[in-house]
Design a protein around this motif. Structure first.
Motif, PDB file in Angstrom:
ATOM      1  N   GLU A  51      54.421  41.485  42.576  1.00  0.00           N
ATOM      2  CA  GLU A  51      54.924  42.707  43.203  1.00  0.00           C
ATOM      3  C   GLU A  51      54.410  43.957  42.490  1.00  0.00           C
ATOM      4  OE1 GLU A  51      59.176  42.209  43.399  1.00  0.00           O
ATOM      5  OE2 GLU A  51      58.987  40.594  44.868  1.00  0.00           O
ATOM      6  N   ALA A  52      54.212  43.864  41.187  1.00  0.00           N
ATOM      7  CA  ALA A  52      53.696  45.000  40.428  1.00  0.00           C
ATOM      8  C   ALA A  52      52.267  45.343  40.837  1.00  0.00           C
ATOM      9  CB  ALA A  52      53.755  44.702  38.929  1.00  0.00           C
ATOM     10  N   THR A  53      51.543  44.370  41.360  1.00  0.00           N
ATOM     11  CA  THR A  53      50.154  44.631  41.766  1.00  0.00           C
ATOM     12  C   THR A  53      50.051  45.330  43.112  1.00  0.00           C
ATOM     13  OG1 THR A  53      49.825  42.493  42.888  1.00  0.00           O
ATOM     14  CG2 THR A  53      49.366  42.573  40.510  1.00  0.00           C
ATOM     15  N   THR A  54      51.112  45.311  43.901  1.00  0.00           N
ATOM     16  CA  THR A  54      51.033  45.884  45.248  1.00  0.00           C
ATOM     17  C   THR A  54      50.854  47.405  45.244  1.00  0.00           C
ATOM     18  OG1 THR A  54      53.438  46.025  45.445  1.00  0.00           O
ATOM     19  CG2 THR A  54      52.378  44.009  46.274  1.00  0.00           C
ATOM     20  N   SER A  55      51.171  48.040  44.130  1.00  0.00           N
ATOM     21  CA  SER A  55      51.019  49.501  44.074  1.00  0.00           C
ATOM     22  C   SER A  55      49.622  49.934  43.615  1.00  0.00           C
ATOM     23  CB  SER A  55      52.078  50.095  43.140  1.00  0.00           C
ATOM     24  OG  SER A  55      51.870  49.613  41.828  1.00  0.00           O
ATOM     25  N   ILE A  56      48.766  48.999  43.270  1.00  0.00           N
ATOM     26  CA  ILE A  56      47.401  49.334  42.853  1.00  0.00           C
ATOM     27  C   ILE A  56      46.603  49.731  44.099  1.00  0.00           C
ATOM     28  CG2 ILE A  56      45.276  48.453  41.800  1.00  0.00           C
ATOM     29  CD1 ILE A  56      47.083  46.541  40.156  1.00  0.00           C
ATOM     30  N   GLU A  57      46.045  50.921  44.073  1.00  0.00           N
ATOM     31  CA  GLU A  57      45.360  51.440  45.260  1.00  0.00           C
ATOM     32  C   GLU A  57      44.016  50.773  45.528  1.00  0.00           C
ATOM     33  OE1 GLU A  57      45.299  55.666  45.780  1.00  0.00           O
ATOM     34  OE2 GLU A  57      47.291  55.857  44.872  1.00  0.00           O
ATOM     35  N   ASP A  58      43.226  50.572  44.504  1.00  0.00           N
ATOM     36  CA  ASP A  58      41.907  49.967  44.688  1.00  0.00           C
ATOM     37  C   ASP A  58      42.085  48.503  45.083  1.00  0.00           C
ATOM     38  OD1 ASP A  58      39.576  48.271  43.210  1.00  0.00           O
ATOM     39  OD2 ASP A  58      38.799  50.172  44.010  1.00  0.00           O
ATOM     40  N   ILE A  59      41.632  48.154  46.277  1.00  0.00           N
ATOM     41  CA  ILE A  59      41.839  46.818  46.822  1.00  0.00           C
ATOM     42  C   ILE A  59      41.236  45.728  45.949  1.00  0.00           C
ATOM     43  CG2 ILE A  59      39.819  46.888  48.350  1.00  0.00           C
ATOM     44  CD1 ILE A  59      43.097  45.334  49.410  1.00  0.00           C
ATOM     45  N   ASN A  60      40.045  45.965  45.402  1.00  0.00           N
ATOM     46  CA  ASN A  60      39.407  44.955  44.572  1.00  0.00           C
ATOM     47  C   ASN A  60      40.160  44.764  43.251  1.00  0.00           C
ATOM     48  OD1 ASN A  60      37.362  44.298  46.409  1.00  0.00           O
ATOM     49  ND2 ASN A  60      36.199  46.102  45.782  1.00  0.00           N
ATOM     50  N   GLU A  61      40.619  45.863  42.677  1.00  0.00           N
ATOM     51  CA  GLU A  61      41.404  45.765  41.447  1.00  0.00           C
ATOM     52  C   GLU A  61      42.740  45.083  41.727  1.00  0.00           C
ATOM     53  OE1 GLU A  61      42.320  45.890  37.473  1.00  0.00           O
ATOM     54  OE2 GLU A  61      40.393  46.126  38.487  1.00  0.00           O
ATOM     55  N   ARG A  62      43.340  45.397  42.865  1.00  0.00           N
ATOM     56  CA  ARG A  62      44.598  44.754  43.239  1.00  0.00           C
ATOM     57  C   ARG A  62      44.411  43.247  43.355  1.00  0.00           C
ATOM     58  NH1 ARG A  62      46.125  46.091  48.760  1.00  0.00           N
ATOM     59  NH2 ARG A  62      45.817  48.217  48.038  1.00  0.00           N
ATOM     60  N   ARG A  63      43.321  42.842  43.981  1.00  0.00           N
ATOM     61  CA  ARG A  63      43.038  41.396  44.116  1.00  0.00           C
ATOM     62  C   ARG A  63      42.855  40.750  42.754  1.00  0.00           C
ATOM     63  NH1 ARG A  63      38.813  42.137  48.975  1.00  0.00           N
ATOM     64  NH2 ARG A  63      40.281  42.015  50.692  1.00  0.00           N
ATOM     65  N   ARG A  64      42.125  41.421  41.874  1.00  0.00           N
ATOM     66  CA  ARG A  64      41.915  40.861  40.531  1.00  0.00           C
ATOM     67  C   ARG A  64      43.229  40.724  39.781  1.00  0.00           C
ATOM     68  NH1 ARG A  64      37.024  43.315  41.087  1.00  0.00           N
ATOM     69  NH2 ARG A  64      37.660  45.392  40.468  1.00  0.00           N
ATOM     70  N   GLN A  65      44.055  41.753  39.845  1.00  0.00           N
ATOM     71  CA  GLN A  65      45.329  41.740  39.117  1.00  0.00           C
ATOM     72  C   GLN A  65      46.330  40.748  39.731  1.00  0.00           C
ATOM     73  OE1 GLN A  65      46.080  43.383  36.248  1.00  0.00           O
ATOM     74  NE2 GLN A  65      43.961  44.050  36.206  1.00  0.00           N
ATOM     75  N   ALA A  66      46.225  40.499  41.024  1.00  0.00           N
ATOM     76  CA  ALA A  66      47.169  39.606  41.706  1.00  0.00           C
ATOM     77  C   ALA A  66      46.761  38.141  41.636  1.00  0.00           C
ATOM     78  CB  ALA A  66      47.303  40.021  43.167  1.00  0.00           C
ATOM     79  N   ALA A  67      45.537  37.848  41.255  1.00  0.00           N
ATOM     80  CA  ALA A  67      45.028  36.475  41.306  1.00  0.00           C
ATOM     81  C   ALA A  67      45.869  35.498  40.486  1.00  0.00           C
ATOM     82  CB  ALA A  67      43.567  36.442  40.851  1.00  0.00           C
ATOM     83  N   ILE A  68      46.168  35.831  39.252  1.00  0.00           N
ATOM     84  CA  ILE A  68      46.940  34.915  38.403  1.00  0.00           C
ATOM     85  C   ILE A  68      48.378  34.792  38.893  1.00  0.00           C
ATOM     86  CG2 ILE A  68      47.862  34.537  36.068  1.00  0.00           C
ATOM     87  CD1 ILE A  68      45.158  35.579  35.008  1.00  0.00           C
TER      88      ILE A  68
END
Length: 160
Positions: A51-68
């Motif tokens: 849920e903390a990753t959902t506020s990341i604006e950059d889609i690619n960074e959000r995907r990287r942060q959400a992967a684990i």
């Protein structure tokens, strides 16, 4: 800046952020009550991390942060769903799931482990999985029994 020089999202970029699933054991998912609570807590932590990753604006960074967190969520949802709580042993006459066993080795070392589920096992903290080779040898044995581990014999000295 021209859009021709901007990186566009692609299936390739998305694929880079997908992690392979954590391996699910083929053995029954036996747990102690504390083990199930720990799994549920880890599941909650993985949800919060995702849920903390959902506020990341950059889609690619959000995907990287959400992967684990996403990989952990898939694993933990399945482990909580399939968990089978095992009752505490009725007696300390025989080694069983959730027993704490003390045994001595031929070299004089004395070791003490609690036999628990796979996800709650932590040999450094004094717990081993019920499917580990040592636990399998010890299960069903009594104080004074010997079991062979390779070229070594272990003697059960206490069961709690």
């Amino acid at each position: 800046m021209s859009t021709a020089f901007m990186k566009e999202e692609s299936a390739e970029t998305a694929a880079e952020t997908l992690l392979p699933d954590r391996t699910i054991s083929p053995h029954p998912n036996l747990v102690t009550e504390a083990g199930l609570k720990a799994l549920e807590q880890q599941l909650q932590q993985a949800r919060e991390a995702y849920e903390a990753t959902t506020s990341i604006e950059d889609i690619n960074e959000r995907r990287r942060q959400a992967a684990i967190p996403l990989r952990d969520l898939r694993y933990l949802v399945e482990r909580v769903r399939t968990a089978e709580i095992m009752p505490a042993p009725a007696s300390s006459d025989l080694v069983a799931f959730a027993s704490t066993v003390t045994y001595s080795r031929e070299d004089g070392r004395v070791q003490k482990y609690r036999i628990v589920g796979e996800d709650e096992a932590d040999p450094r903290a004094g717990s081993i999985s019920y499917v580990s080779p040592v636990a399998r040898l010890l299960m069903g044995k009594a104080v004074g029994d010997f079991v062979s581990l390779g070229n070594e014999e272990l003697e059960i000295t206490a069961i709690e």
